[in-house]
Design a protein around this motif. Sequence first.
Motif, PDB file in Angstrom:
ATOM      1  N   GLN A 263       0.816  -1.217   0.000  1.00 57.14           N
ATOM      2  CA  GLN A 263       0.000   0.000   0.000  1.00 57.14           C
ATOM      3  C   GLN A 263       0.857   1.279   0.000  1.00 57.14           C
ATOM      4  O   GLN A 263       0.349   2.361   0.250  1.00 57.14           O
ATOM      5  CB  GLN A 263      -0.931  -0.009   1.209  1.00 57.14           C
ATOM      6  CG  GLN A 263      -2.117  -0.961   1.046  1.00 57.14           C
ATOM      7  CD  GLN A 263      -3.029  -0.534  -0.103  1.00 57.14           C
ATOM      8  OE1 GLN A 263      -3.565   0.565  -0.113  1.00 57.14           O
ATOM      9  NE2 GLN A 263      -3.160  -1.415  -1.098  1.00 57.14           N
ATOM     10  N   LYS A 264       2.146   1.131  -0.251  1.00 63.87           N
ATOM     11  CA  LYS A 264       3.083   2.267  -0.346  1.00 63.87           C
ATOM     12  C   LYS A 264       3.120   3.069   0.965  1.00 63.87           C
ATOM     13  O   LYS A 264       3.268   4.280   0.958  1.00 63.87           O
ATOM     14  CB  LYS A 264       2.725   3.179  -1.520  1.00 63.87           C
ATOM     15  CG  LYS A 264       2.793   2.482  -2.889  1.00 63.87           C
ATOM     16  CD  LYS A 264       2.496   3.456  -4.002  1.00 63.87           C
ATOM     17  CE  LYS A 264       2.456   2.775  -5.369  1.00 63.87           C
ATOM     18  NZ  LYS A 264       3.759   2.302  -5.839  1.00 63.87           N
ATOM     19  N   ARG A 265       2.953   2.345   2.075  1.00 61.62           N
ATOM     20  CA  ARG A 265       2.967   3.005   3.374  1.00 61.62           C
ATOM     21  C   ARG A 265       4.193   2.584   4.184  1.00 61.62           C
ATOM     22  O   ARG A 265       4.185   2.658   5.406  1.00 61.62           O
ATOM     23  CB  ARG A 265       1.703   2.630   4.172  1.00 61.62           C
ATOM     24  CG  ARG A 265       0.415   3.130   3.570  1.00 61.62           C
ATOM     25  CD  ARG A 265      -0.748   2.948   4.530  1.00 61.62           C
ATOM     26  NE  ARG A 265      -0.951   1.556   4.879  1.00 61.62           N
ATOM     27  CZ  ARG A 265      -2.072   0.870   4.638  1.00 61.62           C
ATOM     28  NH1 ARG A 265      -3.096   1.462   4.039  1.00 61.62           N
ATOM     29  NH2 ARG A 265      -2.188  -0.384   4.989  1.00 61.62           N
ATOM     30  N   SER A 371       4.598   6.762  15.526  1.00 64.11           N
ATOM     31  CA  SER A 371       5.607   6.492  14.517  1.00 64.11           C
ATOM     32  C   SER A 371       4.904   6.440  13.177  1.00 64.11           C
ATOM     33  O   SER A 371       3.836   5.844  13.066  1.00 64.11           O
ATOM     34  CB  SER A 371       6.284   5.147  14.820  1.00 64.11           C
ATOM     35  OG  SER A 371       7.316   4.924  13.909  1.00 64.11           O
ATOM     36  N   ASN A 372       5.474   7.071  12.176  1.00 68.68           N
ATOM     37  CA  ASN A 372       4.857   7.154  10.857  1.00 68.68           C
ATOM     38  C   ASN A 372       5.490   6.088   9.958  1.00 68.68           C
ATOM     39  O   ASN A 372       6.661   6.192   9.591  1.00 68.68           O
ATOM     40  CB  ASN A 372       5.096   8.570  10.296  1.00 68.68           C
ATOM     41  CG  ASN A 372       4.419   8.799   8.968  1.00 68.68           C
ATOM     42  OD1 ASN A 372       4.217   7.868   8.196  1.00 68.68           O
ATOM     43  ND2 ASN A 372       4.071  10.046   8.697  1.00 68.68           N
ATOM     44  N   SER A 373       4.721   5.047   9.619  1.00 67.50           N
ATOM     45  CA  SER A 373       5.307   3.926   8.860  1.00 67.50           C
ATOM     46  C   SER A 373       5.647   4.333   7.423  1.00 67.50           C
ATOM     47  O   SER A 373       6.441   3.669   6.758  1.00 67.50           O
ATOM     48  CB  SER A 373       4.339   2.738   8.837  1.00 67.50           C
ATOM     49  OG  SER A 373       3.225   3.018   8.009  1.00 67.50           O
ATOM     50  N   THR A 374       5.075   5.427   6.934  1.00 66.75           N
ATOM     51  CA  THR A 374       5.342   5.872   5.562  1.00 66.75           C
ATOM     52  C   THR A 374       6.679   6.594   5.481  1.00 66.75           C
ATOM     53  O   THR A 374       7.436   6.419   4.523  1.00 66.75           O
ATOM     54  CB  THR A 374       4.214   6.800   5.085  1.00 66.75           C
ATOM     55  OG1 THR A 374       2.966   6.139   5.279  1.00 66.75           O
ATOM     56  CG2 THR A 374       4.377   7.146   3.614  1.00 66.75           C
ATOM     57  N   THR A 375       6.973   7.420   6.493  1.00 70.71           N
ATOM     58  CA  THR A 375       8.209   8.219   6.447  1.00 70.71           C
ATOM     59  C   THR A 375       9.285   7.695   7.392  1.00 70.71           C
ATOM     60  O   THR A 375      10.460   8.029   7.229  1.00 70.71           O
ATOM     61  CB  THR A 375       7.902   9.670   6.865  1.00 70.71           C
ATOM     62  OG1 THR A 375       7.451   9.675   8.234  1.00 70.71           O
ATOM     63  CG2 THR A 375       6.837  10.286   5.967  1.00 70.71           C
ATOM     64  N   ASP A 377       9.403   8.612  10.472  1.00 70.88           N
ATOM     65  CA  ASP A 377       9.556   9.595  11.552  1.00 70.88           C
ATOM     66  C   ASP A 377       8.858   9.102  12.814  1.00 70.88           C
ATOM     67  O   ASP A 377       7.754   8.559  12.754  1.00 70.88           O
ATOM     68  CB  ASP A 377       8.954  10.943  11.144  1.00 70.88           C
ATOM     69  CG  ASP A 377       9.772  11.617  10.051  1.00 70.88           C
ATOM     70  OD1 ASP A 377      11.006  11.431  10.046  1.00 70.88           O
ATOM     71  OD2 ASP A 377       9.175  12.315   9.205  1.00 70.88           O
ATOM     72  N   THR A 378       9.515   9.328  13.949  1.00 71.98           N
ATOM     73  CA  THR A 378       8.915   8.924  15.223  1.00 71.98           C
ATOM     74  C   THR A 378       9.202   9.972  16.276  1.00 71.98           C
ATOM     75  O   THR A 378      10.219  10.670  16.219  1.00 71.98           O
ATOM     76  CB  THR A 378       9.428   7.536  15.668  1.00 71.98           C
ATOM     77  OG1 THR A 378       8.710   7.106  16.810  1.00 71.98           O
ATOM     78  CG2 THR A 378      10.902   7.556  16.011  1.00 71.98           C
TER      79      THR A 378
ATOM     80  N   LYS B 186      -2.266   6.018  -3.656  1.00 69.83           N
ATOM     81  CA  LYS B 186      -3.057   4.962  -3.018  1.00 69.83           C
ATOM     82  C   LYS B 186      -4.140   5.603  -2.155  1.00 69.83           C
ATOM     83  O   LYS B 186      -3.904   6.656  -1.536  1.00 69.83           O
ATOM     84  CB  LYS B 186      -2.191   4.078  -2.104  1.00 69.83           C
ATOM     85  CG  LYS B 186      -1.204   3.162  -2.814  1.00 69.83           C
ATOM     86  CD  LYS B 186      -1.872   1.889  -3.287  1.00 69.83           C
ATOM     87  CE  LYS B 186      -0.842   0.929  -3.876  1.00 69.83           C
ATOM     88  NZ  LYS B 186      -1.462  -0.263  -4.465  1.00 69.83           N
ATOM     89  N   ARG B 229       7.194  10.039  -0.066  1.00 70.91           N
ATOM     90  CA  ARG B 229       5.802   9.657   0.151  1.00 70.91           C
ATOM     91  C   ARG B 229       5.303  10.231   1.472  1.00 70.91           C
ATOM     92  O   ARG B 229       6.057  10.314   2.448  1.00 70.91           O
ATOM     93  CB  ARG B 229       5.664   8.134   0.211  1.00 70.91           C
ATOM     94  CG  ARG B 229       5.739   7.488  -1.133  1.00 70.91           C
ATOM     95  CD  ARG B 229       5.515   6.002  -1.006  1.00 70.91           C
ATOM     96  NE  ARG B 229       5.858   5.352  -2.254  1.00 70.91           N
ATOM     97  CZ  ARG B 229       6.300   4.104  -2.354  1.00 70.91           C
ATOM     98  NH1 ARG B 229       6.464   3.382  -1.261  1.00 70.91           N
ATOM     99  NH2 ARG B 229       6.578   3.589  -3.523  1.00 70.91           N
TER     100      ARG B 229
END
Lengths: 440, 510
Positions: A263-265, A371-375, A377-378, B186, B229
């Motif tokens: 999902q591009k995340r 925590s941001n799984s896409t970037t 960053d936490t 998406k 992204r």
Amino acid sequence: MNRDMHDLAAGSLKHAKSAGADGCRVSVYIDRRVEVSYRERKPENIKEAKRNYLTIDVFVDGRYSNQTTSDLRPAAVKDFISNAVATTKMLAEDPFRSLPDSKYYRGRAETDLGIFDPSHKAFSPEDRHGIVKTMEAACLEKGGDKVISVTASCRDTALEALILSSNGFEGYQTQTYYTAGASMTAQGEGDRRPNGYNFMTSVQKSGLPSPSAIGVGAAERTLELLGSSKIKTETLPIIIENRNGSRLLNGLIAGMYGSNIQQKRSFLADKKGKKIGSDHFTIIDDPLIKGGLGSQLFDNDGITARTRTMIDKGVLKEFWVDWYYGRKLGWEPTSGRPANVVLPPGKRSVEEIMKDLGRGILITGFIGGNSNSTTGDTSVGILGQLFDEGKTVQAVSEMNIADNHLEFWRKLAEVGNDPWPYSSFRTPSLVFTDVVVSGT
Amino acid sequence: MRVRTRRSFLKTTAVAAGATAAAHVLPVGWYRLAYAGEAGYFESEFGITDALCQRALTAALAKGGDFADLYFEHTISNWTMLEDGKVNRAYADVELGVGIRTVKGQQVGYGFTQDLSKEAVLAAASTAATIADGEARKPAGEFVTLKTDNYYPLKRLLTSVPLDVKLPIVQAVNQKAFELSPLVVKASVGFHDQQKRMMVVTSAGAKVEDLLPRNYLWASVVAEKDGRRERAGWNLGGRKDFSFYTPEVVNRVASGAVDRTVKLFDAVQPPAGEMPVVLGPGLTGILLHEAIGHGMEADFNRKNISTYCTMIGKQVAEPFVTIIDDPTNTGMLGALNVDDEGTIGRKTVLVENGILTSYMHDKISATHYKLEPTGNGRRQSYQHYIQPRMCNTYMLGGQSTPEEVIKSVKKGIYVKDVSNGQVKIGEGDFAFYVSQGRMIEDGKLTAPIKDMNIMGNGPKMLRNTTMVANDPKMSESGAGWCGKGGQRVPVGFGLPTCLVKSMTVGGVKA
């Protein structure tokens, strides 16, 4: 195995097929749990119940739905399944939805995982009350005149699960859990009432520490919080206490899920085979640990559980990929979620490491954050102890650490010799250098 | 396909009643059940008679105790979800059971069962009774049905809305999201609807039934720009009728998600340290809920473990600060006609003109303080016992304009969206994740910011709230949960634009 469970699961499979499903997986669960808590040396809450529920994954013409019910009267189950199949037919076709290829069911380890405690049946109300009373008394004694309130509690669960699928999967697992602990609130300065706690979970009753040790630990962890304040923002080494390692690891692991990659995340989607952490950073997913809280012989898809090295000396080796997202990605499935996350321990204790670190912070708890799984960053709030050359200087609170996972794990300088056994994340204490800790 | 009766349909259907042809032929009169408080559902559907309730309450008080209550629940939950352009998955859950509580002082015995047969209900009652050890008490001889107002009126039950009516709404959000920006790569979209029916019967002789809807439409979007992204999401909902989900709401959900995502490409992380923080209106009310509201829940105070336990009647904020908890806000996520132990919901002023005036009570804490319960006794489900919980918690508007509040800050941050809040009740310390915001430089909003924490202390934040604007706004989210003691309940919250003169911002640079 409980015969009624098998009859319910097998009957449900049969009914789903006759209602028009071309594939189906039925899971039946029974769990019995008891909770006892004490406050002011008398029971505060006593709770006991048995739960029984059924989950069905329905596949019809490439369409899919998942439905759960606790209404298990025979007629109700039949209607429930008929409707589940009818509903599924209304959804859009998804060519990637199917039961797993049955070849992935093969090769299951023939071993006793040691996750069911045979003595659980004999675990009596007197045993439970005795454990809780002992924890409370030990915490009250250690807390002394600083105690405002102590609550001690014990919860035990016996779980039985049966999974059958229409393409030949059959899995049965029994498991017990015991959780025991205490929390204490202490009189701090002014209106502050620091609260600390100490809870342990084990699949075997014998795997828990003594009740008095748990109670004393709760008091000690609370008293350590007294007098806490924030210090100025600075770059310091930090040690994340063993029991708290999972909090930051989970943020990294989210980037290793096949669902997030497809999902591009995921910030780790293109990092397989690449270095994402220091040489001290190794993660093994071991579902076959005897007595492990996450131990299992098969995963939610029914795929046979195997031990895998996910990160090896900082190099990303594998992702957690379930059957569905594996098909979407064109990859081999591994498993959709971690079982037991193991970081091989180091050689030195936290105390030894602290002596060599100079000034730093031992993090004993986290608060808030994300925590941001896409970037990658936490940012997360911390509390703990400021130390200097092995000695505690003061308790700290209202502080924060923030970084990107791709930078943070490169700062892992050492791991302790103290893996935490009371969680499916068996993390030792983790030592990082050059971390910005925000305060005043 | 055979036509199903209303009764079997309701008991067994989770995902979209429209899954069967029956949904299209249900008589109009069926919808009258949507009116909250109409009695008789559990008796007509599951055979729960007053006589059985009497026996269960008698068993629950067999060893004494101050009172006992029964909480029957039948909840149907549906999730209809889109991924990669197709509505290709649905999830559903049916929960049915009864929780039985015996209370002695501040002690609680609790048993629950999913089996509503007489034998199982009485066994659960006997479990609850073990908390006491005295002489048996008798429950009231007959039950009086309580009348309630209705803060979530429905034209129809959402479980009666056919799946083929929901699908286009979900698809429309997806289509709109891709239309709004070429950067979108998406989108995950979904619609959740839940219908909870409950009945409380007490040993004091009260009986009340309710039907609580809960629903929301959500989108989560991933965008790509120059190899980077970003992801963000948005949702709208509450205790709404299905007619709430208009094309305008579809557009607002899609644009809320896309705008928030695209903005992140320009976002930076602010420097770390203490600085003034302006909280924007609406969603930032979660700070009020977490950092301040939890400390005012009475269980923490009767145990002396909340930082607010000695502050009733004291000045805790500037005189222009008034904070309210209110289950009577129609259609909001925290609305309740009656709480989960049978107390009719009412507005509670927690802080009035800066003075702490009340905690939020359940029956146990109200008895402890010799007060009336405030209607805040809530539970996640029949499997859980009652705790004092917030409903819709908000601050009233002040005198300043939002522009004046921002203009007063030389260097600080403006917080638009927050998530993942947590508070330590005894200390009052809290931390929140800021997912959307802006830098404030020389009184003006400048660069977008993201992905950092703000830290503080609840009582200190309340004292440091030095400006309150005249733009109070409630969060429109339908997805909000509050967790406490292992239980999740839906809550609402709101805030006007406020200035907190100093908080710790957790950036990446020292």
